[in-house]
Write a protein that holds these residues in place. Structure first.
Motif, PDB file in Angstrom:
ATOM      1  N   GLN A   1     -31.706  55.309  10.781  1.00 43.54           N
ATOM      2  CA  GLN A   1     -31.000  56.404  10.977  1.00 43.54           C
ATOM      3  C   GLN A   1     -31.320  57.469  12.241  1.00 43.54           C
ATOM      4  O   GLN A   1     -32.603  57.719  12.365  1.00 43.54           O
ATOM      5  CB  GLN A   1     -30.944  57.267   9.732  1.00 43.54           C
ATOM      6  CG  GLN A   1     -29.920  58.579   9.814  1.00 43.54           C
ATOM      7  CD  GLN A   1     -30.114  59.378   8.535  1.00 43.54           C
ATOM      8  OE1 GLN A   1     -30.663  59.021   7.592  1.00 43.54           O
ATOM      9  NE2 GLN A   1     -29.271  60.461   8.496  1.00 43.54           N
ATOM     10  N   ARG A   2     -30.431  57.597  12.992  1.00 42.53           N
ATOM     11  CA  ARG A   2     -30.457  58.421  14.278  1.00 42.53           C
ATOM     12  C   ARG A   2     -30.213  59.894  14.097  1.00 42.53           C
ATOM     13  O   ARG A   2     -29.333  60.067  13.290  1.00 42.53           O
ATOM     14  CB  ARG A   2     -29.812  57.942  15.436  1.00 42.53           C
ATOM     15  CG  ARG A   2     -30.159  56.595  15.721  1.00 42.53           C
ATOM     16  CD  ARG A   2     -29.685  56.156  16.881  1.00 42.53           C
ATOM     17  NE  ARG A   2     -30.036  54.844  17.455  1.00 42.53           N
ATOM     18  CZ  ARG A   2     -29.535  53.888  18.291  1.00 42.53           C
ATOM     19  NH1 ARG A   2     -28.415  54.283  19.091  1.00 42.53           N
ATOM     20  NH2 ARG A   2     -29.943  52.936  18.755  1.00 42.53           N
TER      21      ARG A   2
ATOM     22  N   THR B   1     -28.231  63.278  14.638  1.00 41.74           N
ATOM     23  CA  THR B   1     -27.015  63.792  15.469  1.00 41.74           C
ATOM     24  C   THR B   1     -27.313  64.914  16.024  1.00 41.74           C
ATOM     25  O   THR B   1     -28.127  65.754  15.787  1.00 41.74           O
ATOM     26  CB  THR B   1     -26.012  63.844  14.179  1.00 41.74           C
ATOM     27  OG1 THR B   1     -26.401  64.626  13.150  1.00 41.74           O
ATOM     28  CG2 THR B   1     -25.833  62.411  13.583  1.00 41.74           C
ATOM     29  N   ARG B   2     -26.238  65.179  16.737  1.00 44.71           N
ATOM     30  CA  ARG B   2     -26.048  66.618  17.306  1.00 44.71           C
ATOM     31  C   ARG B   2     -26.179  67.680  16.234  1.00 44.71           C
ATOM     32  O   ARG B   2     -26.759  68.528  16.507  1.00 44.71           O
ATOM     33  CB  ARG B   2     -24.734  66.653  18.182  1.00 44.71           C
ATOM     34  CG  ARG B   2     -24.641  67.979  18.965  1.00 44.71           C
ATOM     35  CD  ARG B   2     -23.378  68.054  19.704  1.00 44.71           C
ATOM     36  NE  ARG B   2     -23.081  69.076  20.078  1.00 44.71           N
ATOM     37  CZ  ARG B   2     -23.300  69.769  21.365  1.00 44.71           C
ATOM     38  NH1 ARG B   2     -24.028  69.123  22.104  1.00 44.71           N
ATOM     39  NH2 ARG B   2     -23.025  70.986  21.702  1.00 44.71           N
ATOM     40  N   ASP B   3     -25.396  67.265  15.102  1.00 43.34           N
ATOM     41  CA  ASP B   3     -25.368  68.301  13.971  1.00 43.34           C
ATOM     42  C   ASP B   3     -26.922  68.511  13.616  1.00 43.34           C
ATOM     43  O   ASP B   3     -27.184  69.608  13.012  1.00 43.34           O
ATOM     44  CB  ASP B   3     -24.550  67.867  13.001  1.00 43.34           C
ATOM     45  CG  ASP B   3     -22.845  68.257  13.347  1.00 43.34           C
ATOM     46  OD1 ASP B   3     -22.685  68.840  14.521  1.00 43.34           O
ATOM     47  OD2 ASP B   3     -22.267  67.755  12.849  1.00 43.34           O
ATOM     48  N   ASP B   4     -27.639  67.427  13.172  1.00 41.21           N
ATOM     49  CA  ASP B   4     -29.136  67.568  12.832  1.00 41.21           C
ATOM     50  C   ASP B   4     -29.897  68.293  13.759  1.00 41.21           C
ATOM     51  O   ASP B   4     -30.604  69.197  13.237  1.00 41.21           O
ATOM     52  CB  ASP B   4     -29.774  66.156  12.890  1.00 41.21           C
ATOM     53  CG  ASP B   4     -29.221  65.120  12.018  1.00 41.21           C
ATOM     54  OD1 ASP B   4     -28.424  65.505  11.062  1.00 41.21           O
ATOM     55  OD2 ASP B   4     -29.241  63.844  12.183  1.00 41.21           O
TER      56      ASP B   4
ATOM     57  N   HIS C   1     -28.340  64.593  23.264  1.00 40.86           N
ATOM     58  CA  HIS C   1     -26.890  65.188  22.745  1.00 40.86           C
ATOM     59  C   HIS C   1     -26.864  66.642  23.541  1.00 40.86           C
ATOM     60  O   HIS C   1     -25.783  67.008  23.344  1.00 40.86           O
ATOM     61  CB  HIS C   1     -27.228  65.687  21.206  1.00 40.86           C
ATOM     62  CG  HIS C   1     -27.707  64.509  20.409  1.00 40.86           C
ATOM     63  ND1 HIS C   1     -26.447  63.634  19.986  1.00 40.86           N
ATOM     64  CD2 HIS C   1     -28.744  63.985  19.869  1.00 40.86           C
ATOM     65  CE1 HIS C   1     -26.803  62.722  19.154  1.00 40.86           C
ATOM     66  NE2 HIS C   1     -28.249  62.904  19.107  1.00 40.86           N
TER      67      HIS C   1
END
Length: 196
Positions: free
Chosen positions: A12-13, A15-18, A54
């Protein structure tokens, strides 16, 4: 370019939201001017390369955090409160707004960072939206516009004071005292806000 995984051994990579969520969460512990890409990457178990996948730079992350905060702490709250029956909206708003101390620390960190231009413009919009919404709630209860505006500003000022106090006090003893006092404070504020 590939980015680091959020969990070692996981595919799992991030994300921008992470990155945005982690940056906002870090603001509960450090002021905005000490929000560092390296520290954030370390806390996420990622590389700076993942960050730059990101975001162009730290300033872009800060702008994204401010925009996300505006959506989560203002737009979504207004939508949530607006779904309650009209006679319960002020009470619902108070219970949502005067919430957990960690959220208060994040909120105060953003509100206190208006020296950053991107943050200042978001904070200005948020203040206007919140005061305007509270004023409408009081007007819906039959208060004349001038009184609704004055009461909205007083309530919002009380909220800002609450944020400053919640953000500025740490430690378990202080937290316990705040927790005991919180329910009495909220009940009294609700009584004042709903007075004719």
């Amino acid at each position: 370019m590939s980015e680091a995984s959020a969990v070692p051994g996981s595919r799992q990579r991030l994300t921008r939201d992470d990155w945005i969520a982690a940056g906002a969460a870090l603001l509960a512990h450090v002021p905005l001017d000490r929000l560092e890409v390296e520290r954030l990457a370390a806390e996420l178990g990622a590389t700076k390369g993942s960050f730059y996948w990101h975001f162009t730079n730290r300033a872009e992350l800060i702008e994204a955090i401010a925009d996300s905060w505006e959506r989560d702490a203002t737009t979504r709250v207004i939508d949530e409160v607006g779904s309650a029956p009209a006679n319960e909206r002020v009470s619902r708003l108070l219970h949502v707004a005067f919430g957990p101390a960690a959220e208060a620390r994040i909120e105060w960190a953003i509100l206190s960072s208006t020296s950053v231009a991107a943050v200042a413009s978001v904070v200005e919009r948020v203040h206007a939206a919140r005061i305007g919404y509270i004023e409408r709630l009081f007007a819906e209860q039959g208060l004349p516009r001038a009184r609704a505006d004055a009461r909205a500003r007083i309530l919002y000022a009380a909220y800002l004071g609450y944020l400053q106090m919640a953000a500025g006090h740490g430690g378990t003893e202080a937290s316990a005292r705040r927790s005991r006092a919180h329910s009495g404070f909220l009940a009294e504020l609700e009584t004042l806000a709903l007075a004719p």
